[in-house]
Design an enzyme around this catalytic site. Structure first.
Site, PDB file in Angstrom:
ATOM      1  N   TYR A 106      53.514 -22.250  52.032  1.00 51.38           N
ATOM      2  CA  TYR A 106      52.378 -22.218  51.101  1.00 51.38           C
ATOM      3  C   TYR A 106      52.874 -22.316  49.660  1.00 51.38           C
ATOM      4  O   TYR A 106      52.388 -23.126  48.868  1.00 51.38           O
ATOM      5  CB  TYR A 106      51.594 -20.907  51.311  1.00 51.38           C
ATOM      6  CG  TYR A 106      50.505 -20.673  50.278  1.00 51.38           C
ATOM      7  CD1 TYR A 106      49.226 -21.179  50.463  1.00 51.38           C
ATOM      8  CD2 TYR A 106      50.769 -19.932  49.112  1.00 51.38           C
ATOM      9  CE1 TYR A 106      48.239 -20.970  49.505  1.00 51.38           C
ATOM     10  CE2 TYR A 106      49.789 -19.723  48.157  1.00 51.38           C
ATOM     11  CZ  TYR A 106      48.521 -20.242  48.362  1.00 51.38           C
ATOM     12  OH  TYR A 106      47.551 -20.046  47.411  1.00 51.38           O
ATOM     13  N   SER A 141      49.306 -20.655  42.015  1.00 57.45           N
ATOM     14  CA  SER A 141      49.407 -19.307  42.593  1.00 57.45           C
ATOM     15  C   SER A 141      50.699 -18.605  42.205  1.00 57.45           C
ATOM     16  O   SER A 141      51.751 -19.238  42.085  1.00 57.45           O
ATOM     17  CB  SER A 141      49.349 -19.460  44.120  1.00 57.45           C
ATOM     18  OG  SER A 141      49.823 -18.314  44.765  1.00 57.45           O
ATOM     19  N   GLU A 165      52.367 -17.060  44.176  1.00 56.14           N
ATOM     20  CA  GLU A 165      53.273 -17.246  45.313  1.00 56.14           C
ATOM     21  C   GLU A 165      54.356 -18.275  44.965  1.00 56.14           C
ATOM     22  O   GLU A 165      55.403 -18.319  45.610  1.00 56.14           O
ATOM     23  CB  GLU A 165      52.445 -17.676  46.531  1.00 56.14           C
ATOM     24  CG  GLU A 165      53.179 -17.748  47.855  1.00 56.14           C
ATOM     25  CD  GLU A 165      53.583 -16.408  48.472  1.00 56.14           C
ATOM     26  OE1 GLU A 165      52.997 -15.371  48.109  1.00 56.14           O
ATOM     27  OE2 GLU A 165      54.500 -16.413  49.311  1.00 56.14           O
ATOM     28  N   SER A 190      44.917 -21.230  52.586  1.00 54.57           N
ATOM     29  CA  SER A 190      45.266 -20.216  51.577  1.00 54.57           C
ATOM     30  C   SER A 190      45.990 -18.997  52.146  1.00 54.57           C
ATOM     31  O   SER A 190      46.323 -18.086  51.394  1.00 54.57           O
ATOM     32  CB  SER A 190      43.996 -19.770  50.841  1.00 54.57           C
ATOM     33  OG  SER A 190      43.138 -19.113  51.750  1.00 54.57           O
ATOM     34  N   ASP A 247      37.041 -33.966  52.992  1.00 57.28           N
ATOM     35  CA  ASP A 247      38.281 -33.245  53.290  1.00 57.28           C
ATOM     36  C   ASP A 247      39.340 -33.767  52.334  1.00 57.28           C
ATOM     37  O   ASP A 247      39.440 -34.983  52.106  1.00 57.28           O
ATOM     38  CB  ASP A 247      38.699 -33.531  54.745  1.00 57.28           C
ATOM     39  CG  ASP A 247      39.805 -32.602  55.204  1.00 57.28           C
ATOM     40  OD1 ASP A 247      39.598 -31.927  56.228  1.00 57.28           O
ATOM     41  OD2 ASP A 247      40.871 -32.540  54.559  1.00 57.28           O
TER      42      ASP A 247
HETATM   43  O1  F7E Z   1      49.336 -10.298  51.763  1.00 57.68           O
HETATM   44  C1  F7E Z   1      51.499  -7.694  53.229  1.00 57.68           C
HETATM   45  C2  F7E Z   1      52.022  -9.105  53.238  1.00 57.68           C
HETATM   46  O2  F7E Z   1      47.889 -11.932  52.928  1.00 57.68           O
HETATM   47  C3  F7E Z   1      49.715  -9.422  50.728  1.00 57.68           C
HETATM   48  C4  F7E Z   1      46.626 -15.422  48.911  1.00 57.68           C
HETATM   49  O3  F7E Z   1      45.395 -15.391  48.233  1.00 57.68           O
HETATM   50  O4  F7E Z   1      47.698 -14.179  47.177  1.00 57.68           O
HETATM   51  C5  F7E Z   1      47.444 -14.185  48.565  1.00 57.68           C
HETATM   52  O5  F7E Z   1      48.653 -14.217  49.308  1.00 57.68           O
HETATM   53  C6  F7E Z   1      50.909  -8.607  51.156  1.00 57.68           C
HETATM   54  C7  F7E Z   1      52.084  -9.401  51.739  1.00 57.68           C
HETATM   55  O6  F7E Z   1      48.163 -12.043  50.391  1.00 57.68           O
HETATM   56  C8  F7E Z   1      49.662  -7.144  56.304  1.00 57.68           C
HETATM   57  O7  F7E Z   1      53.299  -9.165  53.887  1.00 57.68           O
HETATM   58  C9  F7E Z   1      51.206  -6.141  55.187  1.00 57.68           C
HETATM   59  O8  F7E Z   1      53.270  -8.898  51.210  1.00 57.68           O
HETATM   60  O9  F7E Z   1      46.816 -10.253  51.373  1.00 57.68           O
HETATM   61  P1  F7E Z   1      47.964 -11.131  51.676  1.00 57.68           P
HETATM   62  P2  F7E Z   1      49.389 -12.914  49.832  1.00 57.68           P
HETATM   63  O10 F7E Z   1      50.294 -13.350  50.915  1.00 57.68           O
HETATM   64  O11 F7E Z   1      50.007 -12.172  48.693  1.00 57.68           O
HETATM   65  C10 F7E Z   1      48.409 -15.306  46.651  1.00 57.68           C
HETATM   66  C11 F7E Z   1      48.499 -15.160  45.163  1.00 57.68           C
HETATM   67  C12 F7E Z   1      47.823 -16.597  47.096  1.00 57.68           C
HETATM   68  O12 F7E Z   1      47.852 -17.590  46.376  1.00 57.68           O
HETATM   69  C13 F7E Z   1      47.381 -16.689  48.526  1.00 57.68           C
HETATM   70  O13 F7E Z   1      46.506 -17.789  48.730  1.00 57.68           O
HETATM   71  O14 F7E Z   1      50.498  -7.727  52.205  1.00 57.68           O
HETATM   72  N1  F7E Z   1      50.885  -7.263  54.484  1.00 57.68           N
HETATM   73  N2  F7E Z   1      50.483  -6.054  56.308  1.00 57.68           N
HETATM   74  C14 F7E Z   1      49.912  -7.900  55.149  1.00 57.68           C
HETATM   75  N3  F7E Z   1      49.243  -9.034  54.857  1.00 57.68           N
HETATM   76  C15 F7E Z   1      48.287  -9.434  55.737  1.00 57.68           C
HETATM   77  N4  F7E Z   1      47.580 -10.563  55.463  1.00 57.68           N
HETATM   78  N5  F7E Z   1      48.009  -8.734  56.884  1.00 57.68           N
HETATM   79  C16 F7E Z   1      48.671  -7.578  57.222  1.00 57.68           C
HETATM   80  O15 F7E Z   1      48.419  -6.972  58.262  1.00 57.68           O
END
Ligand code: F7E
Length: 320
Positions: free
Chosen positions: A150, A124, A126, A83, A57
């Site tokens: 994150y 990332s 992010e 993640s 870990d």
């Molecule tokens: O969300 C919107 C949410 O959780 C993308 C990780 O791999 O990429 C990833 O992070 C978008 C956001 O990815 C839902 O608000 C809407 O705007 O698929 P996601 P993420 O947050 O962009 C980066 C580069 C990383 O490094 C991270 O590890 O989608 N969204 N509705 C939603 N997102 C989720 N999860 N679920 C929903 O229902």
């Protein structure tokens, strides 16, 4: 002599694709997995691969030191992390510890080795938060203003990696990867959630799909293309930081529209909004400039957005 790679987060989407790439190139591949009360689920992505796994870990420095010393890797790919960005608001302390202090533990373990290890850190997009350069893109010089625990942890890890490269002359690289997806993506990330949900609706297994913010925009590539970038970055002669992206940005709404259309449906008939999936602070827009890695290392993605969505739809059509 076979090159030896050590991958943290080997059981994840990227870890499994990277293992396949390295095995095909003749590497001996080791990976770190965490103890899990449901061991059956843990290795589903790597169970058919000829990799050697070790229990450890990132937060258990003794386990990390032991594994790094036993394996004596030539290359270390640090992909392990908490993640999920939204979950990082629920578990900020664990996220910061794993995604920042865990990286420090890995760097220290590698620093203590006699051999010169090549170290890759999964940084990332992010980290940028809502910063955008005037031309509408993000790149490694864009100010980092993270909008989540994150993102904050990833900025710290990014800086630690740059610091170790400078202070100890270590071969440490950051790959600033924009979102990357595949059929192996966890189904609580938005792309695979949409595809899986749409296929379930198509097959009569559910009536609606609840999502959060449909207006956020992401630059989505395919994980299989992005692990190739990781390998190129790590093996470039001079360690540095690189941006990996497609340069195309789409909203979550676009993703819904395209996916449901592939299945001959209109997303507006099925998508509902649930505030549970909204974030206290949202990153609104991502579009990455990857011209440096394309020009210097010759990387370019093979998947298009449509071929990636098509592969994900086919995957869920087969198993649901
Ligand atoms: O969300 C919107 C949410 O959780 C993308 C990780 O791999 O990429 C990833 O992070 C978008 C956001 O990815 C839902 O608000 C809407 O705007 O698929 P996601 P993420 O947050 O962009 C980066 C580069 C990383 O490094 C991270 O590890 O989608 N969204 N509705 C939603 N997102 C989720 N999860 N679920 C929903 O229902």
């Amino acid at each position: 002599m076979k090159k030896i790679a050590l991958i943290t987060g080997i059981s994840g989407q990227d870890g499994s694709y990277l293992s396949e790439l390295l095995l095909a190139q003749g590497y001996e591949v080791h990976g770190i997995i965490r103890r899990n009360s449901l061991p059956e689920n843990q290795d589903s992505r790597i169970k058919d691969l000829d990799v050697i796994t070790h229990y450890g870990d990132l937060l258990d420095a003794a386990s990390i030191n032991r594994i790094v010393n036993e394996v004596q890797p030539d290359e270390v790919y640090n992909l392990a992390a908490q993640s999920h960005v939204r979950i990082s608001f629920d578990m900020p302390s664990f996220t910061i510890q794993t995604n920042a202090l865990g990286v420090l533990n890995m760097l220290e373990a590698c620093r203590s080795l006699k051999k010169r290890v090549k170290f890759y850190q999964a940084s990332s997009s992010e980290m940028f938060g809502n910063s955008i350069d005037e031309d509408g893109y993000q790149r490694k010089t864009t100010p980092m203003n993270p909008t989540s625990p994150y993102g904050c942890a990833k900025v710290m890890a990014y800086n630690l990696c740059k610091h170790y490269r400078k202070a100890y002359d270590m071969h440490v690289c950051n790959g600033i990867l924009f979102n990357h997806e595949s059929p192996r993506r966890g189904s609580n990330f938005v792309t695979n959630k949409i595809v899986k949900g749409a296929v379930e609706i198509k097959k009569g297994k559910r009536k609606t799909l609840a999502l959060g913010n449909l207006d956020a925009s992401r630059d989505w590539g395919h994980s299989k293309d992005y692990v190739k970038a990781m390998h190129l970055i790590t093996n470039h002669e001079s360690p540095s930081d690189w941006t990996v992206a497609t340069g195309e940005s789409r909203t979550i709404r676009d993703m819904c529209e395209i996916t449901f259309k592939v299945l001959d449906m209109d997303y507006r008939d099925y998508i509902t909004i649930d505030s549970r999936y909204l974030r206290p602070h949202e990153l609104n827009f991502l579009k990455g400039d990857s011209s440096e890695i394309r020009n210097v290392l010759g990387w370019k993605p093979e998947y298009t957005f449509d071929s990636m969505v098509g592969e994900m739809v086919n995957h869920w059509m087969e198993i649901i």
